[in-house]
Design a protein around this motif. Sequence first.
Motif, short mmCIF file in Angstrom:
data_model
loop_
_atom_site.label_atom_id
_atom_site.label_comp_id
_atom_site.label_asym_id
_atom_site.label_seq_id
_atom_site.Cartn_x
_atom_site.Cartn_y
_atom_site.Cartn_z
N TYR A 98 -8.09 -21.73 -2.90
CA TYR A 98 -7.60 -20.39 -2.61
C TYR A 98 -6.74 -19.87 -3.75
O TYR A 98 -6.87 -18.72 -4.18
CB TYR A 98 -6.80 -20.40 -1.30
CG TYR A 98 -6.00 -19.14 -1.10
CD1 TYR A 98 -6.65 -17.93 -0.85
CD2 TYR A 98 -4.62 -19.16 -1.19
CE1 TYR A 98 -5.92 -16.77 -0.70
CE2 TYR A 98 -3.89 -18.01 -1.05
CZ TYR A 98 -4.54 -16.81 -0.80
OH TYR A 98 -3.82 -15.66 -0.66
N TYR B 212 -8.66 -13.47 -9.15
CA TYR B 212 -9.12 -12.17 -8.64
C TYR B 212 -8.44 -10.99 -9.35
O TYR B 212 -9.13 -10.07 -9.80
CB TYR B 212 -8.89 -12.15 -7.13
CG TYR B 212 -9.24 -10.87 -6.41
CD1 TYR B 212 -10.55 -10.60 -6.03
CD2 TYR B 212 -8.25 -9.95 -6.08
CE1 TYR B 212 -10.86 -9.43 -5.35
CE2 TYR B 212 -8.55 -8.79 -5.40
CZ TYR B 212 -9.86 -8.53 -5.03
OH TYR B 212 -10.17 -7.38 -4.36
N SER C 150 -9.37 -2.70 12.55
CA SER C 150 -9.77 -4.10 12.70
C SER C 150 -10.22 -4.67 11.36
O SER C 150 -10.99 -4.05 10.63
CB SER C 150 -10.90 -4.18 13.73
OG SER C 150 -11.85 -5.11 13.32
N VAL C 151 -9.70 -5.85 11.04
CA VAL C 151 -10.07 -6.47 9.78
C VAL C 151 -11.56 -6.85 9.79
O VAL C 151 -12.24 -6.77 8.78
CB VAL C 151 -9.18 -7.69 9.49
CG1 VAL C 151 -9.58 -8.35 8.19
CG2 VAL C 151 -7.72 -7.27 9.41
N GLY D 105 -13.39 -3.95 8.76
CA GLY D 105 -13.17 -3.76 7.33
C GLY D 105 -14.05 -4.68 6.51
O GLY D 105 -14.70 -4.26 5.54
N LEU E 58 -9.05 1.91 5.22
CA LEU E 58 -7.89 1.55 4.38
C LEU E 58 -6.65 2.32 4.82
O LEU E 58 -5.55 1.75 4.91
CB LEU E 58 -8.20 1.87 2.92
CG LEU E 58 -9.09 0.89 2.18
CD1 LEU E 58 -9.54 1.46 0.84
CD2 LEU E 58 -8.35 -0.42 1.95
N ALA F 287 -0.33 -6.04 -0.60
CA ALA F 287 -1.63 -5.66 -0.05
C ALA F 287 -1.68 -4.17 0.25
O ALA F 287 -2.69 -3.51 0.03
CB ALA F 287 -1.92 -6.46 1.22
N TYR F 288 -0.54 -3.64 0.72
CA TYR F 288 -0.54 -2.21 1.07
C TYR F 288 -0.56 -1.35 -0.17
O TYR F 288 -1.14 -0.27 -0.17
CB TYR F 288 0.66 -1.91 1.97
CG TYR F 288 0.59 -2.77 3.21
CD1 TYR F 288 -0.23 -2.39 4.27
CD2 TYR F 288 1.24 -4.00 3.27
CE1 TYR F 288 -0.38 -3.21 5.38
CE2 TYR F 288 1.10 -4.82 4.36
CZ TYR F 288 0.29 -4.43 5.42
OH TYR F 288 0.12 -5.25 6.49
N ILE G 129 -2.07 -2.23 -2.92
CA ILE G 129 -3.48 -2.29 -3.36
C ILE G 129 -4.28 -1.27 -2.58
O ILE G 129 -5.04 -0.46 -3.13
CB ILE G 129 -4.10 -3.67 -3.11
CG1 ILE G 129 -3.37 -4.75 -3.87
CG2 ILE G 129 -5.58 -3.67 -3.48
CD1 ILE G 129 -3.71 -6.15 -3.41
N LEU H 160 -1.89 -5.78 -6.87
CA LEU H 160 -2.48 -7.11 -7.03
C LEU H 160 -1.46 -8.08 -7.61
O LEU H 160 -1.35 -9.23 -7.16
CB LEU H 160 -3.69 -7.03 -7.96
CG LEU H 160 -4.99 -6.55 -7.31
CD1 LEU H 160 -6.04 -6.26 -8.36
CD2 LEU H 160 -5.52 -7.59 -6.34
C1 HEM Z 1 -12.48 -2.77 -1.36
C2 HEM Z 1 -11.58 -2.73 -0.49
C3 HEM Z 1 -10.38 -3.60 -0.32
C4 HEM Z 1 -9.69 -4.34 -1.22
C5 HEM Z 1 -9.97 -4.51 -2.72
C6 HEM Z 1 -8.64 -4.99 -0.53
C7 HEM Z 1 -7.75 -5.85 -1.12
C8 HEM Z 1 -6.83 -6.60 -0.43
C9 HEM Z 1 -6.07 -7.65 -0.97
C10 HEM Z 1 -6.19 -8.14 -2.42
C11 HEM Z 1 -5.28 -8.13 -0.02
C12 HEM Z 1 -4.28 -9.27 -0.13
C13 HEM Z 1 -4.94 -10.49 0.42
C14 HEM Z 1 -4.06 -11.68 0.39
O1 HEM Z 1 -2.83 -11.52 0.34
O2 HEM Z 1 -4.61 -12.77 0.44
C15 HEM Z 1 -5.53 -7.39 1.17
C16 HEM Z 1 -4.92 -7.60 2.36
C17 HEM Z 1 -5.30 -7.01 3.53
N1 HEM Z 1 -6.34 -6.12 3.69
FE1 HEM Z 1 -7.46 -5.34 2.25
N2 HEM Z 1 -8.69 -4.63 0.78
C18 HEM Z 1 -9.74 -3.80 0.95
C19 HEM Z 1 -10.17 -3.23 2.11
C20 HEM Z 1 -9.61 -3.49 3.34
C21 HEM Z 1 -10.06 -2.95 4.58
C22 HEM Z 1 -11.25 -2.01 4.73
C23 HEM Z 1 -9.25 -3.44 5.55
C24 HEM Z 1 -9.25 -3.22 7.04
C25 HEM Z 1 -9.81 -2.82 7.89
C26 HEM Z 1 -8.29 -4.27 4.93
C27 HEM Z 1 -7.29 -4.96 5.61
C28 HEM Z 1 -6.38 -5.78 5.03
C29 HEM Z 1 -5.32 -6.47 5.72
C30 HEM Z 1 -5.02 -6.36 7.20
C31 HEM Z 1 -4.63 -7.22 4.79
C32 HEM Z 1 -3.42 -8.13 5.03
C33 HEM Z 1 -2.18 -7.38 4.81
C34 HEM Z 1 -0.96 -8.22 4.89
O3 HEM Z 1 -0.87 -9.23 4.16
O4 HEM Z 1 -0.05 -7.87 5.64
N3 HEM Z 1 -8.52 -4.29 3.59
N4 HEM Z 1 -6.48 -6.45 0.89
#
Ligand code: HEM
Lengths: 399, 475
Positions: free
Chosen positions: A305, A312, B18-19, B22, B90, B168-169, B171, B415
């Motif tokens: 991971y 990434y 919902s994740v 997503g 998102l 993450a938010y 991003i 990121l």
């Molecule tokens: C191309 C689109 C997207 C990218 C590049 C992206 C990127 C990321 C990245 C890099 C993270 C951090 C992951 C980690 O900490 O391991 C993240 C977290 C997350 N993503 Fe996304 N995401 C995308 C789309 C979405 C979509 C469509 C959803 C939901 C429906 C979503 C829901 C979440 C959630 C819930 C988290 C965790 C947040 C937290 O740590 O509190 N993401 N995303």
Amino acid sequence: MMQLSSVFFGTAFFSYLAATILYVVGLTGRKMKAQSAALATFWTKWGYIVVIIGVITQALAIATRGIYGGYTPVSNMFEYMSFWAFTIMLAFVIINAFYKVPVLGAFVAPIGLVILAYASVFPRDSKPLIPALQSYWLNIHVTTAALGEGILTISFAAGLMYLLVTTDLTKNSRTAKFLEFTVYLFFALLSFVLTSLGFRAAGYAQIVSGTMGDQLYHLPPFIGPTGAELGTAAHFLGVPLPLFDAPGWMHAADAGMQFNTILITIIASLVLYAILRLIARKPLSMVIQKWVSGLDSDMLDELSYRAIAIGYPVFTLGALVFAMIWAQEAWGSYWSWDPKETWALITWLYYTAYLHFRLQRGWEGKKTAWMAVLGFVVILFLLVGVNLVISGLHSYAKA
Amino acid sequence: MNNRKKTFFDAIWEFFASVKVGITIIVLLAIGSILGTIYPQTNAIPSPNPDFYYNDTYGKLGDLYYRMGLADTFNSWWYLTLVLMLFISLIIVSIDRGVPLYKSLKRQPVARKLIAIQADRLYTKAEGGDAEAKLEALAQQLKKRRYKVRREDGALLAEKGRLARFGAYVIHLGLIITILGVFSRLIPGWYYTDMIWLKEGETKPVGNLGFSVQNNGFTLEFYDQAQTRAKKFETDAVIYENGQATAKKHLAVNDYLTYKHTNIYQNSYDPQPMFKTGTIELLDTRNNNKSLGTFVIDFNNPQREYKVGDYTVTMANYFPDVKVDPDKGVFTNSRDPYNPGIQFDITGPDQMEPARQWMIPLAGPFVKQMLGKDYRFDLQFKDVDLFHMTGLKIERDLGWWPIVFPGLVIALCGLVLAFYFQHRRVWARLEEGVLHIGANTNKHWIGITGELNKVLVPLGIEPVSQKRKEEPQQS
Ligand code: HEM
């Protein structure tokens, strides 16, 4: 300069080969005799040192080649693939410094070695650049992207180790079969490299004419180009060749040649696999499993991971953002959906999916380890498949 | 009524938050993108005629691909719908989770329940000795390591890198902005793209942007004799607005012209050359191929009649891009002289009745045979001038600098926050003379384990080690 570069390149190659041997001996030694534990660390310690020597000499090889050609040498398949091997080994050197998992070397060193050998199958001459490649942003983009890909490859190795540690191979499960298949694929790549380089070293060359012109084969032409007369082109071990022709609907003039290479690779890999299997007298994945037994699976899961977590962002920066800036600067439009670009996006979406799967309960461990392993195939397709399979306009198209 | 509306809204909200949904969108986008790479897309083919190109180059499968609309995957309604869904998802997921996360981190208590501390993946305790002093020393040491330390009597909360939790938010926010930038193309006037193919000397208007481009000469150079590796290809372009030449530039790949926020750049050239002019010699086959004279044809603008000595050569039919098909007969593929086919009527002193015959310079033996070759005259090229059409790409995208680019930078910052920084928290609690220490991170357990042990060991406290993942965790 070019000769100097070749010498450095050869040194790097043999360093990786030596490192592979040191690591594998170190591991098998560790398991064979309890008292050889100290020896094992001795072997793997030297393995690490030799890898570092390999990385340094390859850096010199790249630098000297760059000075000779007057550009960063990442513009054709040979240059790009060997650069990828370089970033894999570099990523390993750095990650191993933090995580200290010598066993990882026994997986990464052979992967880097085979990729480097695979690179040498492509023509090695330094060619002048076509107009689209005459830009410095391109170099920044390609080198950063390759670094990301190198780091992501480490997660493949760690994921594979995780699966080997956690899977009971004595039970005939699907995972066990897939693992054995993964090991087989490694030997398939190895046999491809060995047959290609072997026949080339022997100077094998055969012209076969079909309806779409002459094709120069570097392997015995079992499959000829469309319209070639069967049995008239060559003899191999007394068999008149070609045995078949590529079907006409395949269109590409070199379809027969590509088919032929695949066929020979499959045959050679099955022979190689059968021999090893006969020596081992059990599935090869079981042999390799012994090397990793006793390793902490949580640590491997975390390592796999972490490699993605580190790789990434680098990949995003190099393969997408820098690519977009380059395209905007050079072409006036930041995105044009060419196959290489689109596959970079697909690879990125793949790892994005991985990261989000990991947020879900029950996806840590086995499932995401499989995704990390498959990610290697995605990267391989991004780097090789797009060029060889998809007839793109992209500047890397057939070197 | 009101109530029902609300549940409907809730359902939509839950769906996009919902994740799982997503991930599904992301995977579908990846699969859709794969489909779009099977054959080149229409914007990337080196030909101005997609209707023929796919069939000619890739056969029936290529034609099917084109007809199914996959040759324009990335502008298809379904692909854009997926991008739109990603966009909505998102936004909703970030609000749905980001706000509560922010609130809970802001309100976290210093004194945490003992069982919660004991259940931490990193946990240790110090018994005996002066626990109070140890707590004090721990606070000092953690401060030195740039933790924000809060104290309540007998309890401690040390925290650093809280911002990493919002990586993450950030991003997602960056991506939202990026997608907005991509969709800014829908604003009238913000986006225009076109591929313009120009013959030498030709001028064409650029959409309705109010100006035209002229090709004042195209040069093509190769590295090798066999002409397989292009060295450079360049066009002398001139911009006309209201009949005036307002800008000019020698366009090369990687060196474009910006005119009124519109980029005009050298994209490609038509690899198949066209006929420009040709000097043709008329030969008398009945008289030992004696030369009767020459005439010059401009293939883009041919005359009807040519005088060659005493003979008159009249063009009966002109097919600039001729195709001869056993079933369909003779027709032209396009109006561009790639493969001219001309049917002449020739009259002269010894030929009162017009002799009708074909001239197809690129015709293969098959076509020659089909059209017959026992002609009274022979027409031979003495000299021919070929040229390549230049392909200029016109691109106006006002959303790149103000929207897309900043969006990407924000996403990259996110990121870095999410993956290279960690939110680390250490709790300590003094109970009945025992100092309980628990620690937590959102990522990179090895890092915090090492850091903590560097603090704990000098204080004479048992070092922490990671518990197995299966054990319960608290966030
Ligand atoms: C191309 C689109 C997207 C990218 C590049 C992206 C990127 C990321 C990245 C890099 C993270 C951090 C992951 C980690 O900490 O391991 C993240 C977290 C997350 N993503 Fe996304 N995401 C995308 C789309 C979405 C979509 C469509 C959803 C939901 C429906 C979503 C829901 C979440 C959630 C819930 C988290 C965790 C947040 C937290 O740590 O509190 N993401 N995303």
